[in-house]
Enzyme design. Structure first.
Site, PDB file in Angstrom:
ATOM      1  N   HIS A   1       0.904  -1.184   0.029  1.00  0.00           N
ATOM      2  CA  HIS A   1      -0.026  -0.101  -0.034  1.00  0.00           C
ATOM      3  C   HIS A   1       0.809   1.335  -0.080  1.00  0.00           C
ATOM      4  CE1 HIS A   1      -2.992   2.944   0.775  1.00  0.00           C
ATOM      5  NE2 HIS A   1      -2.420   3.214   2.099  1.00  0.00           N
TER       6      HIS A   1
ATOM      7  N   HIS B   1       3.880   6.841   5.552  1.00  0.00           N
ATOM      8  CA  HIS B   1       2.928   7.746   6.098  1.00  0.00           C
ATOM      9  C   HIS B   1       1.762   6.790   6.962  1.00  0.00           C
ATOM     10  CE1 HIS B   1       0.412   5.528   2.883  1.00  0.00           C
ATOM     11  NE2 HIS B   1      -0.838   5.819   3.497  1.00  0.00           N
ATOM     12  N   ASP B   2       1.915   5.450   7.153  1.00  0.00           N
ATOM     13  CA  ASP B   2       1.167   4.617   8.057  1.00  0.00           C
ATOM     14  C   ASP B   2       1.890   4.095   9.104  1.00  0.00           C
ATOM     15  OD1 ASP B   2      -1.483   5.069   6.762  1.00  0.00           O
ATOM     16  OD2 ASP B   2      -1.351   3.474   5.676  1.00  0.00           O
TER      17      ASP B   2
ATOM     18  N   GLU C   1       0.721   5.827  12.564  1.00  0.00           N
ATOM     19  CA  GLU C   1      -0.657   5.229  12.806  1.00  0.00           C
ATOM     20  C   GLU C   1      -0.937   3.873  13.259  1.00  0.00           C
ATOM     21  OE1 GLU C   1      -4.808   5.514  10.302  1.00  0.00           O
ATOM     22  OE2 GLU C   1      -3.304   7.363  10.299  1.00  0.00           O
ATOM     23  N   ASP C   2      -0.268   2.967  12.384  1.00  0.00           N
ATOM     24  CA  ASP C   2      -0.549   1.440  12.472  1.00  0.00           C
ATOM     25  C   ASP C   2       0.413   0.618  13.024  1.00  0.00           C
ATOM     26  OD1 ASP C   2      -3.057   2.225  11.186  1.00  0.00           O
ATOM     27  OD2 ASP C   2      -2.322   1.794   9.107  1.00  0.00           O
TER      28      ASP C   2
ATOM     29  N   ASP D   1      -3.641   8.561  -1.165  1.00  0.00           N
ATOM     30  CA  ASP D   1      -3.814   7.466  -0.413  1.00  0.00           C
ATOM     31  C   ASP D   1      -5.440   6.882  -0.457  1.00  0.00           C
ATOM     32  OD1 ASP D   1      -3.453   5.785   1.820  1.00  0.00           O
ATOM     33  OD2 ASP D   1      -4.217   7.147   3.284  1.00  0.00           O
TER      34      ASP D   1
END
Length: 190
Positions: free
Chosen positions: A34, A60-61, A64-65, A128
């Site tokens: 992704h 980017h994640d 957050e993840d 995204d």
């Protein structure tokens, strides 16, 4: 650090952080695909020379993840700032949801604050969401019913309506992807 090395370091770190994650679809696609797709989409849309944006797309994640025991949000932030710099960290933080909030509140904030994001953050948001819609359309999460799928499309369209106009290639790609998604999953009429 030169730009190629910075990009490779970001790929290495993102792959490490996302190593045990899969996308939500039944295809069991490694999650790292992704952020690579988002970065590639931005590069293909004319943003290839914007190294801060491309590296941020790869990462980017991560905050957050990938918080887990031994990798706190604060620790991830400190590492990214030290390794990749303040500009990249700042961009990542602009697009990182606050996971302490419930999902509906996070979605509301994304719509409301998208207009206040930096130009790079807006471009990252549209790339995204385009890739998310593509993935949901091609390989939907098995536990998502038609209503949840179309609800995601509706919400993403609201977010993107606030970030359009910076890159016509990104805008067009979003529109095409959403049109294909809506053709495959039309809104249910009551």
């Amino acid at each position: 650090m030169n730009e190629t090395r910075l990009l490779l370091e970001a790929l290495d770190y993102a792959a490490l952080r996302h190593r045990n994650q899969l996308r939500k679809g039944s295809g069991r696609i490694p999650y790292i695909n992704h952020p690579i797709q988002v970065a590639n989409h931005l590069a293909a849309a004319g943003e290839a020379d914007n190294i801060v944006l491309i590296v941020s797309a790869i990462l980017h994640d991560v905050i957050e993840d990938t918080v887990e025991p031994g990798f706190t949000k604060e620790g991830l932030i400190a590492y990214i700032e030290n390794k990749f710099g303040e500009d990249i960290l700042s961009l990542i933080l602009e697009v990182t949801d606050d996971k302490s909030l419930d999902k509906e509140e996070r979605k509301r904030i994304q719509v409301e604050l998208s207009t206040k994001r930096s130009l790079n953050a807006r471009k990252l948001i549209i790339a995204d969401k385009t890739m998310n819609i593509h993935d949901i359309t091609e390989d939907p999460p098995p536990d998502w019913d038609h209503e949840r799928i179309t609800g995601y499309f509706d919400w993403a369209e609201k977010v993107i309506s606030n970030v359009r106009g910076l890159n016509p290639v990104l805008d067009e790609a979003f529109d095409i992807t959403l049109a294909k998604a809506r053709k495959k999953y039309p809104s249910e009429q009551t």
